[in-house]
Design a protein around this motif. Structure first.
Motif, PDB file in Angstrom:
ATOM      1  N   GLU A  22       0.791  -1.224   0.000  1.00 11.63           N
ATOM      2  CA  GLU A  22       0.000   0.000   0.000  1.00 11.63           C
ATOM      3  C   GLU A  22       0.829   1.282   0.000  1.00 11.63           C
ATOM      4  O   GLU A  22       0.310   2.333  -0.316  1.00 11.63           O
ATOM      5  N   GLU A  23       2.091   1.204   0.327  1.00  9.41           N
ATOM      6  CA  GLU A  23       2.900   2.417   0.331  1.00  9.41           C
ATOM      7  C   GLU A  23       3.799   2.539  -0.890  1.00  9.41           C
ATOM      8  O   GLU A  23       4.585   3.467  -0.991  1.00  9.41           O
ATOM      9  N   LEU A  24       3.676   1.607  -1.809  1.00  8.06           N
ATOM     10  CA  LEU A  24       4.468   1.649  -3.041  1.00  8.06           C
ATOM     11  C   LEU A  24       3.534   1.839  -4.227  1.00  8.06           C
ATOM     12  O   LEU A  24       2.668   0.997  -4.457  1.00  8.06           O
ATOM     13  N   PRO A  25       3.659   2.941  -4.974  1.00  7.59           N
ATOM     14  CA  PRO A  25       2.769   3.132  -6.116  1.00  7.59           C
ATOM     15  C   PRO A  25       2.981   2.057  -7.170  1.00  7.59           C
ATOM     16  O   PRO A  25       4.116   1.677  -7.387  1.00  7.59           O
ATOM     17  N   PRO A  26       1.954   1.512  -7.777  1.00  2.00           N
ATOM     18  CA  PRO A  26       0.550   1.881  -7.602  1.00  2.00           C
ATOM     19  C   PRO A  26      -0.119   1.157  -6.453  1.00  2.00           C
ATOM     20  O   PRO A  26      -1.327   1.245  -6.278  1.00  2.00           O
ATOM     21  N   GLY A  27       0.614   0.431  -5.638  1.00  2.00           N
ATOM     22  CA  GLY A  27       0.024  -0.306  -4.528  1.00  2.00           C
ATOM     23  C   GLY A  27      -0.669  -1.569  -4.993  1.00  2.00           C
ATOM     24  O   GLY A  27      -0.646  -1.909  -6.173  1.00  2.00           O
ATOM     25  N   GLY A  28      -1.291  -2.264  -4.062  1.00  2.00           N
ATOM     26  CA  GLY A  28      -1.941  -3.523  -4.413  1.00  2.00           C
ATOM     27  C   GLY A  28      -3.414  -3.404  -4.688  1.00  2.00           C
ATOM     28  O   GLY A  28      -4.064  -4.392  -5.039  1.00  2.00           O
ATOM     29  N   ALA A  29      -3.991  -2.211  -4.546  1.00  2.00           N
ATOM     30  CA  ALA A  29      -5.446  -2.058  -4.674  1.00  2.00           C
ATOM     31  C   ALA A  29      -5.954  -2.437  -6.060  1.00  2.00           C
ATOM     32  O   ALA A  29      -6.985  -3.107  -6.180  1.00  2.00           O
ATOM     33  N   ILE A  30      -5.269  -2.019  -7.097  1.00  2.00           N
ATOM     34  CA  ILE A  30      -5.746  -2.302  -8.456  1.00  2.00           C
ATOM     35  C   ILE A  30      -5.822  -3.812  -8.691  1.00  2.00           C
ATOM     36  O   ILE A  30      -6.830  -4.320  -9.185  1.00  2.00           O
ATOM     37  N   ALA A  31      -4.792  -4.527  -8.308  1.00  2.00           N
ATOM     38  CA  ALA A  31      -4.796  -5.982  -8.481  1.00  2.00           C
ATOM     39  C   ALA A  31      -5.892  -6.627  -7.651  1.00  2.00           C
ATOM     40  O   ALA A  31      -6.561  -7.564  -8.108  1.00  2.00           O
ATOM     41  N   MET A  32      -6.116  -6.131  -6.446  1.00  2.00           N
ATOM     42  CA  MET A  32      -7.170  -6.687  -5.590  1.00  2.00           C
ATOM     43  C   MET A  32      -8.551  -6.459  -6.196  1.00  2.00           C
ATOM     44  O   MET A  32      -9.400  -7.358  -6.191  1.00  2.00           O
ATOM     45  N   ILE A  33      -8.778  -5.258  -6.723  1.00  2.00           N
ATOM     46  CA  ILE A  33     -10.069  -4.946  -7.348  1.00  2.00           C
ATOM     47  C   ILE A  33     -10.277  -5.806  -8.590  1.00  2.00           C
ATOM     48  O   ILE A  33     -11.364  -6.343  -8.810  1.00  2.00           O
ATOM     49  N   SER A  69       0.612   7.961  -1.694  1.00  2.00           N
ATOM     50  CA  SER A  69       2.026   7.928  -2.074  1.00  2.00           C
ATOM     51  C   SER A  69       2.154   8.385  -3.518  1.00  2.00           C
ATOM     52  O   SER A  69       1.254   8.215  -4.322  1.00  2.00           O
ATOM     53  N   ASP A  70       3.266   8.989  -3.832  1.00  2.00           N
ATOM     54  CA  ASP A  70       3.499   9.485  -5.177  1.00  2.00           C
ATOM     55  C   ASP A  70       5.002   9.598  -5.386  1.00  2.00           C
ATOM     56  O   ASP A  70       5.775   9.483  -4.448  1.00  2.00           O
ATOM     57  N   THR A  71       5.415   9.800  -6.614  1.00  2.26           N
ATOM     58  CA  THR A  71       6.824  10.018  -6.919  1.00  2.26           C
ATOM     59  C   THR A  71       6.955  11.254  -7.793  1.00  2.26           C
ATOM     60  O   THR A  71       6.002  11.670  -8.448  1.00  2.26           O
ATOM     61  N   PHE A  72       8.128  11.833  -7.778  1.00  5.25           N
ATOM     62  CA  PHE A  72       8.397  12.962  -8.656  1.00  5.25           C
ATOM     63  C   PHE A  72       9.897  13.021  -8.914  1.00  5.25           C
ATOM     64  O   PHE A  72      10.685  12.421  -8.192  1.00  5.25           O
ATOM     65  N   GLU A  73      10.256  13.710  -9.968  1.00 12.20           N
ATOM     66  CA  GLU A  73      11.656  13.921 -10.291  1.00 12.20           C
ATOM     67  C   GLU A  73      11.948  15.401 -10.195  1.00 12.20           C
ATOM     68  O   GLU A  73      11.117  16.235 -10.536  1.00 12.20           O
ATOM     69  N   LEU A  74      13.140  15.718  -9.747  1.00 14.68           N
ATOM     70  CA  LEU A  74      13.575  17.097  -9.607  1.00 14.68           C
ATOM     71  C   LEU A  74      14.939  17.216 -10.268  1.00 14.68           C
ATOM     72  O   LEU A  74      15.854  16.468  -9.958  1.00 14.68           O
ATOM     73  N   LYS A  75      15.063  18.128 -11.215  1.00 13.72           N
ATOM     74  CA  LYS A  75      16.329  18.346 -11.903  1.00 13.72           C
ATOM     75  C   LYS A  75      16.896  19.680 -11.422  1.00 13.72           C
ATOM     76  O   LYS A  75      16.255  20.718 -11.540  1.00 13.72           O
TER      77      LYS A  75
END
Length: 95
Positions: A22-33, A69-75
């Motif tokens: 659940e804390e790693l995108p995209p998490g397990g919710a999509i697979a569970m649904i 949770s989300d990710t982003f890149e910063l240059k």
């Protein structure tokens, strides 16, 4: 708020879902649904564990409580220079 130990206040079937990753995108919710965990479910109450709670105590609140949770890149681009002229540089380490 602490939930009472009142089983009569709950009606219908109760299904407990424990989302993996659940804390790693995209998490397990999509697979569970996709596997059908929400088939026939009318209402969902989300929960997040907090180890600071007393054993056997259930706390609740109304509305959002945890961020997604989300990710982003910063240059970051700097500009090199000489230590004697720091005013002519853009120190990317400090940024």
């Amino acid at each position: 708020k602490v939930l009472n130990d009142n089983k009569e206040s709950l009606a219908g079937n109760i299904v407990l879902l424990h989302q993996h990753a659940e804390e790693l995108p995209p998490g397990g919710a999509i697979a569970m649904i996709e596997d059908g965990c929400l088939d026939g479910v009318d209402v969902v109450f989300g929960a997040h564990l907090a180890s600071g709670n007393a054993l056997g105590e259930v706390l609740y609140g109304v509305g959002p409580a945890s961020a997604a949770s989300d990710t982003f890149e910063l240059k970051i681009q700097g500009k090199g220079g000489h230590g004697a002229s720091p005013h002519q540089t853009i120190d990317s380490i400090a940024i």
